[in-house]
Design an enzyme around this catalytic site. Structure first.
Site, mmCIF file in Angstrom:
data_model
loop_
_atom_site.group_PDB
_atom_site.id
_atom_site.type_symbol
_atom_site.label_atom_id
_atom_site.label_comp_id
_atom_site.label_asym_id
_atom_site.label_seq_id
_atom_site.Cartn_x
_atom_site.Cartn_y
_atom_site.Cartn_z
ATOM 1 C CD GLU A 104 -3.298 0.509 1.972
ATOM 2 O OE1 GLU A 104 -3.516 -0.694 2.209
ATOM 3 O OE2 GLU A 104 -3.962 1.424 2.464
ATOM 4 C CD GLU A 130 -2.923 1.058 -4.355
ATOM 5 O OE1 GLU A 130 -2.879 0.163 -3.477
ATOM 6 O OE2 GLU A 130 -3.965 1.435 -4.904
ATOM 7 C CB CYS A 148 -7.191 -3.203 5.410
ATOM 8 S SG CYS A 148 -7.042 -1.618 6.191
ATOM 9 C CB SER A 151 -5.596 1.040 -1.325
ATOM 10 O OG SER A 151 -4.639 0.031 -1.470
ATOM 11 C CE LYS A 171 -10.774 -8.149 7.358
ATOM 12 N NZ LYS A 171 -10.076 -7.655 6.163
ATOM 13 C CD GLU A 220 -11.408 -9.011 3.010
ATOM 14 O OE1 GLU A 220 -11.659 -8.025 3.725
ATOM 15 O OE2 GLU A 220 -10.290 -9.561 2.973
ATOM 16 C CD GLU A 271 -14.377 -9.213 -6.302
ATOM 17 O OE1 GLU A 271 -15.237 -10.109 -6.468
ATOM 18 O OE2 GLU A 271 -14.525 -8.281 -5.503
ATOM 19 C CB CYS A 295 -10.017 -4.294 13.798
ATOM 20 S SG CYS A 295 -9.627 -3.737 12.160
#
Lengths: 580, 165, 418
Positions: free
Chosen positions: A281, A284, A301, A321, A360, A363, A368, A505
Site C-alpha cells: 500500500e 501504491e 483493508c 487502494s 470478513k 470478504e 475476486e 477493528c
C-alpha cells in the site's frame, strides 16, 4: 467544579455528579438495576421499561436509565411494585419469545436469559403468543432471527447513530412492531454493509453472526487438510474479556496455545499479512502520488468500508487502494507460496482467519479473492467464535502455558499490530512510505496526530518535498462526511484511512458482546503496547517479508505482486435503478 | 384479485408527479408523511408502491428505512394496493354498539368480498379502521375521504355503493 | 335547560371560506386587542378563566402559556393539536368545520403571547376533508397581514403551517405528534426534555388542543358570559361529543355544572328505544366508566374527580344494556391493541395479554389465576409505560373493577353462589 448531588437508593446515600442517571448512580452502590435497552454508549431509549424503579413522591415508576437524579431523591429498586413490574415485563417478553434457549447462539451470554434467571421467571400464566418469523440468512455474515427480538432498538441506534446506515429500523406498530430491513429484504439487498455492530449490541440472539466454527472443526478432523489459522491483531487484546480478564489484556501467547489445542496445524499471524499490505500500500501510495493517479487514496483493508463504498459511493471506487486486506493477502500467499514451500496441494490447505469482524466472512466469499476456483480464505471465525471453540475444547484459558506463533507467517512487526486501532494503518503506512521516499526513518515513529478516539483526525506530513495531507476516520457516519466532501470536490487529502467500526477493528463487529467504547479504548492502548515492545516496528523490515519478496514476489508493486496481492472492486447492483 | 404490487413499474408520468410533490414540500425530508400521503393520492389503488418508496428515498434523499417505518406505522399509508374505492368501516365502540356488524355483513354480501380481497373490477376493498371521528353518524364508513352514515339498512348500503358504479 | 353558545358563537354566522365575512362579525378584533397586551396578561386571562387543556390532559392553559413564555431559548413555536383520536370525540371537527378563522386567529394570538416564530396545526388524516378550509383561512389571513412578516405593524413575524396526521391515535400525544411533524413514525419519546424546553425540531414548543385555543379569541373579546357560566371550580363551558346508543349523537356546548342526565336525556335525546344504560365512558377510550348512578352528578371537574372520573376530551359515550360490560371492554382493548405504538414492552405486550384475558372471561374459560394476573398487569402497565397511552389504556378496565366487580368475580365464588 462539577456540581454534586446526594440521593438515597434503597436507603443508602450516594453522591453523584449532577446529570447522573439513576441506573448509573445505583452502579456506584453496586446495585445492578435490570436493563435491556440501555447501553452505555447509546442515547437513552427508555423503551424496555425493565429498569422501572420507585421514586418517592412520584405516582408512576420511573425509568432508571433515563431519569436524572436530583438532590434529595429517594429511590427504591426492590419494592413489591418494582418487582411485579420488572418481573411482569420479563414475563411479557418471554410470552412473545422463541423458547429455544438451549439451541440459541447466545445461550450462556444472553441478557434476557440472565434476567429471567435472576427474577426466577418460571412459566408465566400468559398465553404464548410468539409467531414464527423467517430467519434472514442469505448472506455470509449476518443472521437475523426476529422471533428472538426484544425490540430494544440497540441495533437500530448503532446502525443509525454510529454508522449512519439505517439498514434496519422499526416498522409497524403495537404487537406488529418489528425491527427489520425495509420491506423485510435480505441484507444483501439493503443498505447494510455487514459491519456487524448490531451483533455486538444485541442483548439476545436476534442478530448474530453466521457461525462457521463447525466448518472449521470439520476441516480439522479431515486428515487430508492442513488447517492453518491466522489471527487478527485485535483478537488477542479482546479475547481475555470472555475469561474474566481486565479490558485490554494481551493474551497473544495463551491464544496461540489454545489454537494449537483446538487442532490447527499451523498458527500464524495476520500481522504478517498486515506488514505485507503496508508494504504494497505504501508502494501504491507513492506510485499514485508520483504518477498523478486517482487521489486521494483510501485504505481498503476494512471489508465493511469496502462494502460501503461499493454500495453507497460506487462512483468513488477508484479511490480505494487496490492492495488486498491483510487477511486476503495472507491467504493468497498461504495458498501459493506457502503451499508450494511446504509441498502441499493448494486445495488441501484450509485457511482459517480469526477476525474481530463479521464483514470478513463476506470478504472471504468474494469471487475476486479466489484462485483456480478455490477461495483464498476458507473460513472466517470471529473472536466470539474463537471463544466458543475454546470453551468447547474445555481449556482453562487463563492457566494455559504460553507459546509462540509458527514461522514463517507468524513473524510480524509492531506496525502490523497497530492495524487494529483507528489510525494504525495510517501510522504503519507512514513509517514505510516516509522511509522509502526520503531514505530516512520517520523522525517520530509514534505518530500521535493519528491516534485517539476522535471521529475524524487530520494531519499534514512533510515527506520528501511532498506535503502529504492525511485523514483518519472511524465509523461510517464519519466516513460519509468525508466521502460527501469528495463528491463535492472539496476534499484535498492525499491519503485517507477508514475503519468502519468505532475505534477500528478492536471495536469490531465480531468482538465479544461485552465490547463498549471504554473496553475498545483499553484494547487500543494494548495494541500500542505491543508495538512499543516489538523489536521491529516497520513493516518493510519484517525479515520473512524481505525473503518473500526476494524469492517470490520480486518487489512491491511487481507484476507477480499485483496479480497476487491486489484486487478490484465493483458497484453493487441496485434493486431499482432510476438512472436508466 | 388485488394486483401484484411487485409488478408495479414507475412511469415517467408518475416520476414527474412525484417530483412535483417533492417540490411542493420543498424537498424537505421532515415532510415525508405529507409527501407519502400526496403520492398515495396519485396512485389509483391508494397505496405506496415499493418502487415509488425507493424513488422518493433516492430523490429526497431519505433513508428507505424511515420511509418504510412511516408506511407501516401510519394507518393512512398503505403498503399494498387497495380498491379504487376502499371502504373503511369504523370499528370503534360507538359504531360497534350501533350494529356495524350488520353494516359489515351487508357490505360483504353486496360486494361478495371479505377483508383482504377486492371486487372483480378492482373497485372496492373493505377495511376495518379505528374511530374516524364520525360517531354522530354511527355506524359509518369512509370512502376516499368522505364519510357516509348512518348506514342502518341494507338498502342504504346498496344506494351508497351504486354511487361508485 | 340553559342554552349557551359561547365557543360556538360564530357557528353558522359567516362564510367559512371568506375572511371578509369573518371580519364582518368582528373577526380578528381579539387579535388587535391581544397585540396591545403583554403575553403574560393574555396568559393571566386564561388562568382567570381556569381553562384546563381540552384535549384530555387537563393541564392549566394559562400556566402553560406563562411557562412557555418564560423559556429563554429562541425560536419558539406553537402547535395546535387537531389530532383528536379518542373514540367518540369529534368536537374539534365541528370547531374546524364551522369556525376555521377563529382557530387561525387563536393561533396568531398564541404565537404572540408566547413569542413564537411559527405555528403548526397538526390535523388528523381522517379530517383531511377539512384541509381546504384551513389552507384557505391561512392564505387569506396572510393576505390581510394577520400572518407573515411584520404582523399588524408590530415588527413580529409569524407563520402557521398545516400538517397532516396519517392515522395514528398515539400522535395525539405531544412527543409523538412532534415526531410525526418531524417526518418520523409517531412513537413517543421520554420526557424530559419537556416540550416547553425542547419540542418540535428541538425548539421550545407550546402545544394546545383546538378547543382550548378556540376559546381564546372569545375570551379576549368578552369574557363575561364565559366567567358567568359553569361552577365555582369549573368556569365556563365545554364542548362535549355525545355518542353511542343515544338518539341524538352530536357535539354540544354545555355549561359546566349541567347534570349528566341533562346532557344524555336532554341534549342527546335519551337512549335508543328507551333502553336502560349499561355504562357511560367519559373522556374517550382512555377515560373511565361509570354506571347510571352518575346521571345526576354535575358535569364539572370537581364532581367528576369525587366520583373517580375525568372530563378529559369531553366525550360521553353511552352504552345501553344491549352491550355487556365485558364486550365493551373488549372493544376498548381492541382499540388500544391497534393503536399502541409498540415500542415499550408494557404497552405493546400488556394490551395484547389483557385482551386475551378479556376474551377468556367472555368465553367463561378463565381461571382465578387469570383474573389475578390480569389485575397485576392492569396495574403494572400504567405504572411503567413510556407514555400517556400506556398509562391510561387500562383506565376503563380499572374503573370496571370498581364499578362492575361482579364481572371479574372469582370462579370459585361464582360457582358457590350459582
Amino acid at each position: 467544579m462539577e456540581e454534586k448531588i446526594t440521593l438515597k437508593i434503597n436507603g443508602m446515600p450516594v453522591e453523584v455528579k449532577k446529570g447522573t442517571k439513576i441506573l448509573e448512580a445505583a452502579k456506584v452502590l453496586h446495585i445492578d438495576i435490570p436493563h435491556l435497552c440501555y447501553h452505555p454508549d447509546q442515547r437513552v431509549k427508555a423503551r424496555c421499561r425493565i429498569c422501572s424503579v420507585e421514586v418517592v413522591g412520584k405516582k408512576r415508576l420511573l425509568a432508571a436509565c433515563a431519569t436524572e437524579c436530583w438532590d434529595g431523591m429517594e429511590v427504591f429498586t426492590d419494592t413489591k411494585v418494582v418487582r411485579d413490574t420488572q418481573r411482569g415485563i420479563l414475563q411479557l417478553i418471554m410470552a412473545d419469545h422463541e423458547e429455544n434457549c438451549l439451541t440459541c447462539p447466545r445461550n450462556g451470554n444472553c441478557v434476557l436469559q440472565h434476567l429471567c434467571s435472576r427474577f426466577n421467571v418460571l412459566r408465566p400464566n400468559l398465553t404464548h403468543v410468539a409467531e414464527s418469523i423467517p430467519v434472514k440468512t442469505t448472506n455470509p455474515s449476518l443472521v437475523h432471527d426476529p422471533e428472538k427480538c426484544v425490540k430494544c432498538g440497540r441495533c437500530i441506534r448503532v446502525c443509525k447513530d454510529v454508522q449512519g446506515i439505517e439498514a434496519i429500523g422499526f416498522a409497524g406498530r403495537s404487537t406488529g412492531l418489528k425491527v427489520t430491513t425495509p420491506y423485510e429484504e435480505e441484507f444483501n439487498k439493503t443498505d447494510c454493509v455487514l459491519c456487524g455492530q448490531c451483533t455486538v449490541v444485541c442483548p439476545v440472539g436476534a442478530l448474530v453472526e453466521k457461525d462457521d466454527t463447525d466448518r472449521v472443526l470439520d476441516a480439522i478432523f479431515d486428515p487430508d487438510k492442513t488447517v492453518i489459522v491466522q489471527t487478527a491483531p485485535s483478537v488477542r487484546v479482546a479475547l481475555g474479556d470472555a475469561f474474566g480478564l481486565p479490558d485490554g489484556s494481551i493474551v497473544t501467547k495463551k491464544m496461540v496455545s489454545a489454537l494449537r489445542m483446538i487442532g490447527f496445524d499451523k498458527v500464524f499471524d495476520t500481522n504478517y499479512g498486515a506488514d505485507l499490505t503496508i508494504t504494497e500500500e505504501a508502494g501504491e501510495l507513492i506510485d499514485r502520488l508520483k504518477n498523478n493517479k486517482t487521489m486521494p487514496m483510501t485504505t481498503s483493508c476494512c471489508p465493511a468500508w469496502v462494502n460501503f463504498m461499493e454500495k453507497h459511493y460506487p462512483d468513488k471506487i477508484a479511490h480505494l487502494s487496490t492492495t488486498k486486506s491483510p487477511m486476503a493477502i495472507f491467504s493468497a500467499i498461504a495458498k501459493t507460496q506457502y503451499a508450494k514451500q511446504e509441498n502441499i496441494a493448494s486445495k488441501n490447505v484450509f485457511s482459517v482467519a480469526i477476525m474481530p469482524c463479521i464483514a470478513k466472512k463476506y470478504e472471504a466469499k468474494r469471487q475476486e479473492l479466489t484462485q483456480n476456483g478455490l477461495f483464498d480464505t476458507d473460513a472466517v471465525i470471529t473472536t466470539r467464535g474463537l471463544i466458543k471453540l475454546i470453551k468447547y475444547i474445555g481449556i482453562d484459558f487463563n492457566n494455559l502455558p504460553e507459546s509462540e506463533f509458527d514461522n514463517p507467517m507468524g513473524e510480524s512487526t509492531g506496525a502490523g499490530a497497530i492495524f487494529g486501532a483507528t489510525g494504525g494503518v495510517m501510522e504503519a503506512a507512514l513509517r514505510t512510505a516516509y522511509e522509502w521516499m526520503t531514505d530516512k526513518p520517520m523522525p517520530t515513529l509514534e505518530y500521535t496526530p493519528v491516534r485517539g478516539f476522535e471521529g475524524i483526525k487530520e494531519a499534514q506530513v512533510e515527506i520528501g518535498g511532498h506535503n502529504l495531507k492525511i485523514a483518519v476516520v472511524h465509523t461510517l457516519k464519519n466516513a460519509a462526511l468525508i466521502m460527501d466532501k469528495l463528491r463535492d470536490g472539496k476534499c484535498d487529502y492525499d491519503f485517507i484511512e477508514v475503519m468502519a467500526c468505532p475505534g477500528g477493528c478492536v471495536g469490531g463487529g465480531g468482538q465479544p458482546v461485552t465490547t463498549t467504547f471504554a473496553a475498545t479504548k483499553e484494547r487500543i492502548k494494548a495494541l500500542y503496547t505491543i508495538d512499543r515492545s516489538s523489536k521491529l516496528r516497520k513493516s518493510h523490515e519484517n525479515p520473512y517479508l524481505k525473503k518473500l519478496y526476494a524469492e517470490f514476489l520480486e518487489a512491491p508493486g511487481s507484476e507477480t505482486a499485483h496479480k497476487l496481492l491486489h484486487t478490484h472492486y465493483h458497484a453493487r447492483e441496485k434493486e431499482f435503478d432510476f438512472s436508466k | 384479485m388485488i394486483e401484484d404490487s411487485s409488478k408495479f413499474e414507475i412511469t415517467d408520468e408518475l416520476k414527474s408527479k412525484i417530483e412535483k410533490i417533492l417540490d411542493n414540500h420543498y424537498h424537505d425530508f421532515t415532510q415525508i408523511v405529507g409527501i407519502l400521503l400526496d403520492v398515495q393520492d396519485e396512485i389509483p389503488q391508494h397505496y405506496i408502491p415499493k418502487a415509488a418508496a425507493f424513488y422518493i428515498a433516492e430523490k429526497l434523499p431519505l433513508k428507505l428505512s424511515v420511509i418504510y417505518d412511516c408506511i407501516t406505522f401510519y394507518d393512512a399509508l398503505n403498503e399494498e394496493p387497495r380498491g379504487r374505492y376502499p371502504i373503511e368501516i369504523c370499528d370503534s365502540v360507538a359504531c360497534k354498539v350501533n350494529d356495524n356488524d350488520f353494516l359489515l355483513g351487508s357490505l360483504k354480501e353486496l360486494l361478495g368480498i371479505d377483508f383482504g380481497t377486492v371486487t372483480y373490477d378492482g373497485r372496492f376493498t373493505i377495511e376495518k379502521v379505528s374511530c374516524f371521528g364520525a360517531c354522530d353518524r354511527a355506524p359509518a364508513v369512509r370512502i376516499n375521504k368522505t364519510v357516509y352514515g348512518p348506514l342502518k339498512t341494507k338498502e342504504q348500503v346498496r344506494k351508497l355503493l351504486e354511487q361508485f358504479v | 335547560m340553559q342554552k349557551i353558545n359561547y365557543i360556538t358563537e360564530n357557528f353558522g354566522k359567516y362564510d367559512v371560506f371568506s375572511i371578509d365575512s369573518y371580519m364582518n362579525i368582528g373577526g380578528f378584533q381579539s387579535l388587535q386587542k391581544a397585540i396591545d397586551m403583554e403575553g403574560e396578561d393574555i396568559a393571566a386571562v386564561l388562568s382567570d378563566a381556569g381553562i384546563k387543556g381540552r384535549g384530555g390532559a387537563e393541564y392549566p392553559m394559562g400556566r402553560k402559556w406563562s411557562q412557555a413564555r418564560a423559556v429563554k431559548r429562541p425560536h419558539h413555536c406553537v402547535i395546535c393539536n387537531a389530532d383528536e383520536g379518542e373514540t367518540c370525540t369529534f368536537k374539534d371537527r365541528e370547531l374546524i368545520t364551522n369556525d376555521p378563522f377563529n382557530l387561525i386567529e387563536a393561533m396568531v394570538i398564541a404565537g404572540w403571547a408566547v413569542n413564537a416564530e411559527d405555528g403548526y396545526i397538526y390535523m388528523r388524516a381522517e379530517y383531511s376533508h377539512l384541509r381546504p378550509r384551513l389552507i384557505n383561512a391561512i392564505k387569506q389571513a396572510k393576505e390581510r397581514g394577520f400572518l407573515g412578516k411584520n404582523i399588524l405593524g408590530t415588527g413580529w413575524d409569524y407563520d402557521v403551517h398545516l400538517y397532516s396526521g396519517a392515522g395514528a391515535y398515539v400522535c395525539g400525544e405531544g412527543t409523538a405528534l412532534i415526531r410525526s411533524i418531524e417526518g418520523k413514525a409517531g412513537r413517543p419519546r421520554m420526557k424530559p426534555p419537556f416540550m416547553k424546553q425542547s419540542g418540535l425540531f428541538a425548539r421550545p414548543t407550546c402545544i394546545n388542543n383546538v378547543e382550548s385555543l378556540s376559546i381564546v379569541p372569545h375570551l379576549l373579546h368578552d369574557a363575561v358570559p364565559y366567567m358567568q357560566a359553569g361552577t365555582k371550580e369549573s368556569i365556563g363551558t365545554k364542548m362535549v361529543s355525545v355518542g353511542g346508543n343515544v338518539n341524538k349523537p352530536g357535539v354540544y356546548e354545555v355549561p359546566f355544572g349541567i347534570t349528566v342526565r341533562d346532557i344524555v336525556y336532554g341534549l342527546a335525546g335519551g337512549i335508543q328505544e328507551d333502553h336502560k344504560i349499561r355504562l357511560i365512558q367519559f373522556g374517550g377510550a382512555s377515560g373511565k366508566i361509570s354506571d347510571d348512578r352518575i346521571l345526576d352528578i354535575s358535569y364539572s371537574y370537581e364532581d367528576f374527580a369525587k366520583n373517580n372520573l375525568i372530563i378529559g376530551s369531553g366525550s360521553i359515550l353511552v352504552i345501553d344494556e344491549r352491550t355487556s360490560v365485558i364486550d365493551f371492554l373488549r372493544y376498548t382493548q381492541d382499540f388500544f391493541l391497534h393503536e399502541s405504538c409498540g415500542q415499550c414492552t408494557p404497552c405493546r405486550e400488556g394490551n395484547r395479554h389483557i385482551r386475551i384475558f378479556l376474551e377468556k372471561i367472555k368465553n367463561g374459560t378463565y381461571t382465578d389465576e387469570d383474573i389475578q394476573t390480569m389485575k397485576t398487569f392492569a396495574r403494572v402497565m400504567p405504572m411503567s409505560s413510556l407514555c400517556g397511552l400506556g398509562e391510561t389504556a387500562q383506565n376503563a378496565l380499572k374503573s370496571a373493577f370498581d364499578v362492575f366487580p361482579e364481572v371479574f368475580a372469582s370462579k370459585t365464588q361464582t360457582e358457590a353462589v350459582g
